[in-house]
Design a protein around this motif. Structure first.
Motif, mmCIF file in Angstrom:
data_model
loop_
_atom_site.group_PDB
_atom_site.id
_atom_site.type_symbol
_atom_site.label_atom_id
_atom_site.label_comp_id
_atom_site.label_asym_id
_atom_site.label_seq_id
_atom_site.Cartn_x
_atom_site.Cartn_y
_atom_site.Cartn_z
ATOM 1 N N CYS A 47 0.955 -1.073 0.163
ATOM 2 C CA CYS A 47 -0.694 -0.102 -0.300
ATOM 3 C C CYS A 47 1.556 1.748 -0.035
ATOM 4 N N MET A 48 2.086 1.364 1.019
ATOM 5 C CA MET A 48 2.649 2.326 0.760
ATOM 6 C C MET A 48 4.031 2.518 -0.130
ATOM 7 N N ALA A 49 3.407 1.390 -1.018
ATOM 8 C CA ALA A 49 4.687 1.473 -2.548
ATOM 9 C C ALA A 49 3.870 2.310 -3.836
ATOM 10 N N GLU A 50 2.468 1.914 -3.455
ATOM 11 C CA GLU A 50 1.356 2.790 -4.185
ATOM 12 C C GLU A 50 1.205 3.672 -4.087
ATOM 13 N N GLN A 58 -4.823 3.365 5.958
ATOM 14 C CA GLN A 58 -5.168 3.225 7.248
ATOM 15 C C GLN A 58 -5.323 1.657 7.715
ATOM 16 N N PRO A 59 -6.354 1.134 7.181
ATOM 17 C CA PRO A 59 -6.957 -0.567 6.859
ATOM 18 C C PRO A 59 -5.492 -0.931 7.093
ATOM 19 N N HIS A 60 -4.674 -0.570 6.109
ATOM 20 C CA HIS A 60 -3.112 -1.733 6.509
ATOM 21 C C HIS A 60 -2.515 -1.356 7.941
ATOM 22 N N VAL A 61 -2.356 -1.166 8.332
ATOM 23 C CA VAL A 61 -1.808 -0.085 9.320
ATOM 24 C C VAL A 61 -2.343 -0.733 9.937
ATOM 25 N N ALA A 63 -4.994 -3.321 10.606
ATOM 26 C CA ALA A 63 -4.622 -4.912 10.622
ATOM 27 C C ALA A 63 -3.013 -4.881 11.426
ATOM 28 N N PHE A 64 -1.908 -4.244 10.381
ATOM 29 C CA PHE A 64 -0.427 -4.414 11.093
ATOM 30 C C PHE A 64 -0.808 -4.155 12.647
ATOM 31 N N ARG A 65 -1.099 -3.486 13.122
ATOM 32 C CA ARG A 65 -1.203 -3.035 14.855
ATOM 33 C C ARG A 65 -1.866 -4.237 15.740
ATOM 34 N N ASP A 66 -2.869 -4.054 15.081
ATOM 35 C CA ASP A 66 -3.485 -5.216 15.620
ATOM 36 C C ASP A 66 -3.083 -6.766 15.745
ATOM 37 N N CYS A 67 -2.829 -7.259 14.586
ATOM 38 C CA CYS A 67 -1.838 -8.475 14.968
ATOM 39 C C CYS A 67 -0.775 -8.459 15.722
ATOM 40 N N MET A 68 -0.436 -7.114 15.356
ATOM 41 C CA MET A 68 1.081 -7.410 15.921
ATOM 42 C C MET A 68 1.159 -7.076 17.917
ATOM 43 N N ALA A 69 -0.636 -6.762 18.276
ATOM 44 C CA ALA A 69 -0.926 -6.476 19.619
ATOM 45 C C ALA A 69 -0.943 -7.961 20.185
ATOM 46 N N ARG A 70 -1.715 -8.193 19.103
ATOM 47 C CA ARG A 70 -2.512 -9.385 20.028
ATOM 48 C C ARG A 70 -0.982 -11.480 19.697
#
Length: 89
Positions: A47-50, A58-61, A63-70
């Protein structure tokens, strides 16, 4: 030698990819792979590259944040992630 930081601002050439494979895995990528959040990380990088604008990703940010928190939460029955006792006062 690996280049510092993430190179999301451009696509790597085949030669650059081969050179990186010879040099070894990026420590950040290795750390993220251990968390199990690789798919979310790469989706965010794409997403950042695009878009080249974190606000549009933000949806990708999230999702990544939620995964790392889990992954950072202690797992009650996992001996590698013991429960921490609250500090005593």
């Amino acid at each position: 030698m690996a280049k510092p930081g993430h190179s999301w601002n451009r696509r790597r050439s085949k030669k650059e990819e081969e050179e990186e494979e010879e040099e070894g895995e990026d420590p950040v990528d290795a750390m993220i792979a251990r968390t199990g959040c690789t798919a979310q990380h790469w989706a965010l990088q794409e997403c950042m590259a695009e878009h080249r604008d974190w606000r549009r990703c933000q949806p990708h940010v999230q999702a990544f944040r939620d995964c790392m928190a889990r992954q950072q939460r202690p797992h009650p029955q996992d001996p590698e992630h013991p429960q921490r006792s609250p500090p005593e006062h």
